[in-house]
Design an enzyme around this catalytic site. Structure first.
Site, PDB file in Angstrom:
ATOM      1  N   SER A  95       0.819  -1.208   0.000  1.00 36.42           N
ATOM      2  CA  SER A  95       0.000   0.000   0.000  1.00 36.42           C
ATOM      3  C   SER A  95       0.856   1.262   0.000  1.00 36.42           C
ATOM      4  O   SER A  95       0.329   2.354  -0.189  1.00 36.42           O
ATOM      5  CB  SER A  95      -0.908   0.024   1.230  1.00 36.42           C
ATOM      6  OG  SER A  95      -0.120   0.041   2.414  1.00 36.42           O
ATOM      7  N   HIS A 126      -3.069  -3.454  -5.399  1.00 37.70           N
ATOM      8  CA  HIS A 126      -3.358  -3.059  -4.021  1.00 37.70           C
ATOM      9  C   HIS A 126      -4.832  -3.304  -3.704  1.00 37.70           C
ATOM     10  O   HIS A 126      -5.709  -2.530  -4.101  1.00 37.70           O
ATOM     11  CB  HIS A 126      -2.999  -1.587  -3.812  1.00 37.70           C
ATOM     12  CG  HIS A 126      -3.293  -1.098  -2.430  1.00 37.70           C
ATOM     13  ND1 HIS A 126      -3.655   0.192  -2.145  1.00 37.70           N
ATOM     14  CD2 HIS A 126      -3.286  -1.753  -1.226  1.00 37.70           C
ATOM     15  CE1 HIS A 126      -3.862   0.321  -0.854  1.00 37.70           C
ATOM     16  NE2 HIS A 126      -3.648  -0.844  -0.272  1.00 37.70           N
ATOM     17  N   GLU A 137      -6.195  -1.020  -6.704  1.00 37.30           N
ATOM     18  CA  GLU A 137      -5.328  -0.065  -7.396  1.00 37.30           C
ATOM     19  C   GLU A 137      -4.287  -0.861  -8.178  1.00 37.30           C
ATOM     20  O   GLU A 137      -3.537  -1.646  -7.595  1.00 37.30           O
ATOM     21  CB  GLU A 137      -4.640   0.864  -6.387  1.00 37.30           C
ATOM     22  CG  GLU A 137      -5.602   1.851  -5.738  1.00 37.30           C
ATOM     23  CD  GLU A 137      -4.951   2.752  -4.699  1.00 37.30           C
ATOM     24  OE1 GLU A 137      -5.252   3.947  -4.690  1.00 37.30           O
ATOM     25  OE2 GLU A 137      -4.144   2.243  -3.892  1.00 37.30           O
ATOM     26  N   ASN A 190      -4.344   6.321  -0.505  1.00 35.74           N
ATOM     27  CA  ASN A 190      -3.579   6.722   0.678  1.00 35.74           C
ATOM     28  C   ASN A 190      -2.930   8.090   0.518  1.00 35.74           C
ATOM     29  O   ASN A 190      -2.756   8.823   1.495  1.00 35.74           O
ATOM     30  CB  ASN A 190      -2.529   5.666   1.020  1.00 35.74           C
ATOM     31  CG  ASN A 190      -3.146   4.431   1.637  1.00 35.74           C
ATOM     32  OD1 ASN A 190      -4.300   4.446   2.048  1.00 35.74           O
ATOM     33  ND2 ASN A 190      -2.396   3.345   1.696  1.00 35.74           N
TER      34      ASN A 190
END
Length: 601
Positions: A435, A456, A468, A506
């Site tokens: 991540s 991800h 992702e 993130n």
């Protein structure tokens, strides 16, 4: 000598004037009238005042159709609202709420005129979300009676109201307005005077980062929006939300925030200025980040930037068997996802015992699905039979896709990729679920970096729809196509992004969480008020501190450090309060204490 307001018990706020009858002013008027208040609506434009009345008639008629009002109640609500173009009609108001355009000159002129119109005890409230309440109060002859009352759009539906005090505001005025907000069925949050207050102060920094991410062509507008909706459970993606709010409004708010904070995260992305000055302000103009079928419409229509439905055009590699490396919750969740989609899965760990434990965890998950009626017992048994546990990565010799979900430690992952390079057959796709770590560093640990890509997944993998897909500069086109095809087969929504810290979700989520921590650290607002503000005002499924405690403060700190190290932006430096809590072993729910305390299980 007049009695100080702080010592004066205020009469109930029964008659309320609303200055400015745009969408927000009309919505506030409706809320007040439904709560039994007498409302005086004032707008400089006679046409706008008429439109406001028509909007109220339409809205209340809709409420009757839906059974939320009776026809008699509707008649009473409409009778409580009278509109005018003359500010002097506000003379009898107990409270005046101005929701004029976000301009100091316009608002200050209104406050100066109100000084000569309203009674000495009348409270004056500004609905600004970007300008200084203190500066507006200082222009008034009665600064102790001036405060901020920030409703959220649409006012009838949104529960949050921010009650904003300046250093000049009398406590009695705050109390009176707070009690009114409660009586209106709203949830008031008390905040101090700084641009954006709580909700917009956190929201607009996040929206600005999303605009900058899009401007840098890191990801498409569709992928950025889908990532935040599916990865964070938000009702709208950031770019669609900017179009709804108005690109010009967002730019104004951010400029006010930056003028105070000097934080580069608040400096408006150049694209916001370009769109604003071109008149591409979002839904209201018919075009912003997206194109709409007409000004004011919510219907997005295809334009030159809309991705084609035909995909990338490259053919992917055949994938019939999948290897998942790891024995934790994420590894077992990913193995379950692939097995449900019909893939044969090898679930490998550092020992046979760990692999068997991971498979048993999947068995329990499938049993829960059977108990809830989502699967038959037979289907669950077939899914579990597709998973073969293994105590060695040698079992990946024949898999077409090998995916690691081991500890978030670059050295550990690089060692694993070196092993996969040796055991996996030529042409196998090698994927990491990291991540925050660089995918290319994993790729360089192999002799076939072109076969390495990031996938991800989000936790819990069986429930979360987002993946992702992270390409490095070395990833082959057919490897990317393979992973996109696999995501479609396992019923996940794939978004494309490049190999940089945080990827999409993130990189946008954690600066927002970090800024929330800074608000508490600076004693600007409480944990509970910030969490309530973001859930009620921003539509977030969890407040930032609830989410931090669930994610883990140690995990959050590690991601913040990675983002700060990569982008070198001072605004991304982890909040000292977060570092202190982690140093003290307060890591969130998993330790029983983080920002809040939890009962031990």
């Amino acid at each position: 000598m007049a009695t100080p307001l702080s010592d004066t018990p205020l009469s109930p706020l029964r008659t309320i004037a609303v200055i400015g009858l745009g969408t927000m002013g009309t919505g506030i008027a409706e809320v007040l009238a439904k709560a039994g208040r007498e409302v005086i609506g004032v707008d400089v434009s006679e046409a706008q005042a008429a439109r406001s009345v028509a909007a109220l008639e339409t809205s209340t008629a809709r409420a009757v159709q839906r059974g939320r009002l009776t026809e008699q109640e509707r008649t009473a609500v409409l009778a409580r609202v009278r509109v005018s173009t003359d500010l002097r009609t506000a003379a009898d108001a107990d409270l005046v709420i101005e929701v004029a355009p976000e301009s100091y000159e316009i608002k200050q002129q209104i406050f100066r005129e109100l000084d000569s119109v309203v009674r000495p005890e009348t409270i004056l409230a500004t609905g600004t979300n970007a300008l200084s309440v203190t500066r507006l109060a200082a222009e008034s002859a009665r600064p102790e009676r001036v405060l901020g009352l920030h409703f959220f759009n649409p006012a009838p539906a949104m529960k949050l109201v921010e009650v904003v005090s300046s250093v000049l505001t009398a406590p009695a005025a705050v109390t009176a307005v707070t009690e009114l907000a409660v009586d209106l069925g709203k949830e008031p949050v008390a905040v101090g005077d700084r641009p954006g207050f709580v909700a917009d102060g956190l929201l607009f920094g996040y929206l600005n980062q999303a605009a900058a991410m899009y401007e840098a062509r890191y990801a498409s507008r569709e992928d950025i929006d889908a990532a935040m909706r599916l990865g964070c459970g938000l009702p709208m993606g950031p770019l669609a939300l900017l179009d709804l709010i108005g690109v010009d409004t967002a730019r104004t708010v951010l400029e006010a925030m930056y003028a105070e904070s000097h934080d580069r995260l608040h400096a408006p992305a150049p694209l916001l200025k370009q769109l604003s000055e071109a008149g591409l302000t979002g839904r209201k103009s018919g075009r912003g980040f997206y194109t709409y079928d007409s000004p004011g419409s919510a219907t997005v229509v295809p334009d030159a930037l809309t991705p084609s439905s035909g995909g990338t055009g490259a053919a992917g590699r055949e994938v019939s068997s999948v290897g998942v490396a790891g024995s934790g919750t994420m590894a077992s969740g990913i193995a379950e996802v692939f097995a449900k989609a019909g893939y044969d899965v090898v679930l490998a760990a550092r020992s046979e015992e760990k692999a068997q434990t991971a498979k048993a965890r999947i068995g329990k998950s499938l049993s829960r699905s059977v108990d809830k009626g989502r699967l038959t017992a037979e289907a669950a048994a077939r899914i579990l039979d597709r998973i073969t546990p293994a105590g060695s990565y040698d079992a990946f010799a024949d898999v077409d896709l090998a995916l690691e979900a081991v500890a978030e430690d670059l050295e550990v992952k690089q060692q694993l990729f070196a092993t996969l390079d040796k055991v996996c057959k030529p042409g196998a796709v090698l994927a990491t679920t990291t991540s925050s770590l660089p995918v290319v560093a994993c790729a360089r640990a192999t002799s076939r970096p072109q076969d390495v890509i990031g996938m991800h997944f989000f936790n819990p993998a069986p429930a979360m729809k987002l993946v992702e897909v992270v390409r490095t500069v070395l990833t082959a086109e057919d490897v990317h196509a393979t992973v996109r095809e696999v995501c479609a087969r396992i019923k996940k929504h794939a978004v494309d992004c490049g190999d940089r810290a945080g990827f999409i979700v993130n990189a946008l989520l954690f600066p927002y969480l970090n800024n929330a921590i800074k608000m508490v650290q600076e004693h600007y607002a409480t944990l509970d008020d910030i969490d309530a503000a973001m859930k009620l005002g921003g539509g977030y499924p969890m407040g930032p501190f609830e989410l931090l405690d669930v994610v883990g403060l140690d995990v959050s700190l590690a991601i913040e450090k990675v983002l700060h190290r990569e982008f070198r932006d001072p605004g991304l430096a982890p909040a000292p309060l977060l570092e202190h809590l982690v140093a003290a072993g307060c890591l969130g729910r998993k330790t029983g204490r983080g920002f809040r305390e939890y009962a031990r299980r």
